[in-house]
Design an enzyme around this catalytic site. Structure first.
Site, PDB file in Angstrom:
ATOM      1  N   ASP A 121       0.843  -1.206   0.000  1.00 25.98           N
ATOM      2  CA  ASP A 121       0.000   0.000   0.000  1.00 25.98           C
ATOM      3  C   ASP A 121       0.885   1.266   0.000  1.00 25.98           C
ATOM      4  O   ASP A 121       0.696   2.184  -0.821  1.00 25.98           O
ATOM      5  CB  ASP A 121      -0.883  -0.054   1.267  1.00 25.98           C
ATOM      6  CG  ASP A 121      -2.034   0.932   1.254  1.00 25.98           C
ATOM      7  OD1 ASP A 121      -2.253   1.583   0.222  1.00 25.98           O
ATOM      8  OD2 ASP A 121      -2.720   1.031   2.294  1.00 25.98           O
ATOM      9  N   GLY A 150       1.209 -10.106   4.602  1.00 22.20           N
ATOM     10  CA  GLY A 150       2.234  -9.284   5.245  1.00 22.20           C
ATOM     11  C   GLY A 150       1.745  -8.864   6.618  1.00 22.20           C
ATOM     12  O   GLY A 150       1.569  -9.687   7.515  1.00 22.20           O
TER      13      GLY A 150
HETATM   14  N1  AR6 Z   1       5.259  -5.228  -4.738  1.00 24.44           N
HETATM   15  C1  AR6 Z   1       4.720  -6.441  -4.531  1.00 24.44           C
HETATM   16  N2  AR6 Z   1       4.525  -6.968  -3.299  1.00 24.44           N
HETATM   17  C2  AR6 Z   1       4.884  -6.205  -2.245  1.00 24.44           C
HETATM   18  C3  AR6 Z   1       5.451  -4.915  -2.373  1.00 24.44           C
HETATM   19  C4  AR6 Z   1       5.644  -4.426  -3.706  1.00 24.44           C
HETATM   20  N3  AR6 Z   1       6.166  -3.230  -3.934  1.00 24.44           N
HETATM   21  N4  AR6 Z   1       5.704  -4.424  -1.115  1.00 24.44           N
HETATM   22  C5  AR6 Z   1       5.321  -5.386  -0.241  1.00 24.44           C
HETATM   23  N5  AR6 Z   1       4.834  -6.453  -0.911  1.00 24.44           N
HETATM   24  P1  AR6 Z   1       1.240  -6.106   3.085  1.00 24.44           P
HETATM   25  P2  AR6 Z   1      -1.423  -7.053   3.965  1.00 24.44           P
HETATM   26  C6  AR6 Z   1       4.304  -7.727  -0.394  1.00 24.44           C
HETATM   27  O1  AR6 Z   1       1.683  -5.981   4.505  1.00 24.44           O
HETATM   28  O2  AR6 Z   1      -0.845  -8.212   4.672  1.00 24.44           O
HETATM   29  C7  AR6 Z   1      -0.633  -2.018   4.910  1.00 24.44           C
HETATM   30  O3  AR6 Z   1      -0.107  -1.170   5.870  1.00 24.44           O
HETATM   31  C8  AR6 Z   1       4.680  -8.148   0.999  1.00 24.44           C
HETATM   32  O4  AR6 Z   1       6.006  -8.675   1.017  1.00 24.44           O
HETATM   33  O5  AR6 Z   1       1.579  -5.021   2.139  1.00 24.44           O
HETATM   34  O6  AR6 Z   1      -2.652  -7.252   3.111  1.00 24.44           O
HETATM   35  C9  AR6 Z   1      -2.074  -1.656   4.524  1.00 24.44           C
HETATM   36  O7  AR6 Z   1      -2.316  -0.273   4.650  1.00 24.44           O
HETATM   37  C10 AR6 Z   1       3.633  -9.216   1.270  1.00 24.44           C
HETATM   38  O8  AR6 Z   1       4.031 -10.458   0.662  1.00 24.44           O
HETATM   39  O9  AR6 Z   1      -0.378  -6.282   2.988  1.00 24.44           O
HETATM   40  C11 AR6 Z   1      -2.879  -2.443   5.509  1.00 24.44           C
HETATM   41  O10 AR6 Z   1      -3.032  -1.758   6.727  1.00 24.44           O
HETATM   42  C12 AR6 Z   1       2.408  -8.700   0.518  1.00 24.44           C
HETATM   43  O11 AR6 Z   1       2.889  -7.643  -0.330  1.00 24.44           O
HETATM   44  C13 AR6 Z   1      -2.055  -3.704   5.718  1.00 24.44           C
HETATM   45  O12 AR6 Z   1      -0.715  -3.341   5.453  1.00 24.44           O
HETATM   46  C14 AR6 Z   1       1.302  -8.147   1.396  1.00 24.44           C
HETATM   47  O13 AR6 Z   1       1.819  -7.479   2.526  1.00 24.44           O
HETATM   48  C15 AR6 Z   1      -2.462  -4.803   4.770  1.00 24.44           C
HETATM   49  O14 AR6 Z   1      -1.744  -5.962   5.079  1.00 24.44           O
END
Ligand code: AR6
Length: 196
Positions: free
Chosen positions: A52, A141
């Site tokens: 995000d 994540g």
């Molecule tokens: N490209 C692709 N994947 C990514 C990238 C990127 N640039 N950056 C991180 N990931 P998360 P969630 C991966 O925490 O669990 C946020 O604060 C990461 O390694 O981004 O759905 C939102 O505002 C992981 O495998 O999302 C919400 O509050 C995946 O993306 C909360 O986090 C998801 O990790 C959502 O949590």
């Protein structure tokens, strides 16, 4: 017979589902040039960490501006739902923001909500006449969803959607880290086997 092992991890894995291409790649989703990239957002739609944060940073303030208008109009976005905005400065055409479930052990509707996040994103893309879409690994994540379980739900939901008639011709899972890539690649292999 084709075989995959842990050493193929630099290779992309691509299958055909009906008339669509489904791939699993490693990378940064903000660099994708698909018609839409999906954001793993939170219900407030005001940005955050993880993917995000990366999307809002790369796309610039136009995304937050539209998110604010959406929240003003319809309120917070519940888990399992999706909305669409501009992609601002990124190469992608649009950002589809969805909210995955927070993992609480798996018995509080998490699997259904996760499937819904993927399905609603795909539906919105199809309704917007888009043909290609990239997904991150939603909920695995900050939201703590176990990656093996999440990968199965993500891929099964996408395969089932693509099995129907749809404008979507390409779905790419863009996975950031090795462990996540491996989980999705193994699961896709398991689901599709040699059908690809
Ligand atoms: N490209 C692709 N994947 C990514 C990238 C990127 N640039 N950056 C991180 N990931 P998360 P969630 C991966 O925490 O669990 C946020 O604060 C990461 O390694 O981004 O759905 C939102 O505002 C992981 O495998 O999302 C919400 O509050 C995946 O993306 C909360 O986090 C998801 O990790 C959502 O949590």
């Amino acid at each position: 017979m084709t075989e995959r092992g842990v050493n193929d991890m630099t290779d992309n894995l691509t299958y055909t589902v009906k008339q669509a291409k489904l791939s699993v790649v490693q990378g940064d989703i903000t660099h994708q040039a698909t018609d839409a990239i999906v954001n793993a957002a939170n219900s407030g739609l005001m940005g955050g960490g993880g993917v995000d944060g990366a999307i809002h940073h790369a796309g610039g303030p136009a995304i937050l501006e539209e998110c604010k208008q959406i929240v003003a109009r319809q309120g917070r976005l519940p888990a399992g739902q999706a909305v669409i905005t501009t992609a601002g400065n990124m190469k992608a055409g649009h950002v589809i923001h969805t909210v995955g479930p927070i993992w609480h052990g798996g018995s509080q509707g998490e699997p259904e909500l996760l499937a819904s996040a993927y399905r609603e994103s795909l539906k919105l893309a199809a309704e917007s006449n888009l043909s290609s879409i990239s997904f991150p690994s939603i909920s695995t994540g900050a939201y703590g969803y176990p990656v093996d379980k999440a990968a199965r739900i993500a891929l099964k939901t996408v395969v089932s959607f693509l099995s129907k008639t749809t404008s979507i011709k390409e779905v790419i899972f863009v996975l950031f880290d090795n462990r996540t890539l491996e989980a999705y690649a193994d699961t896709l292999w398991d689901i599709m086997g040699e059908k690809g």
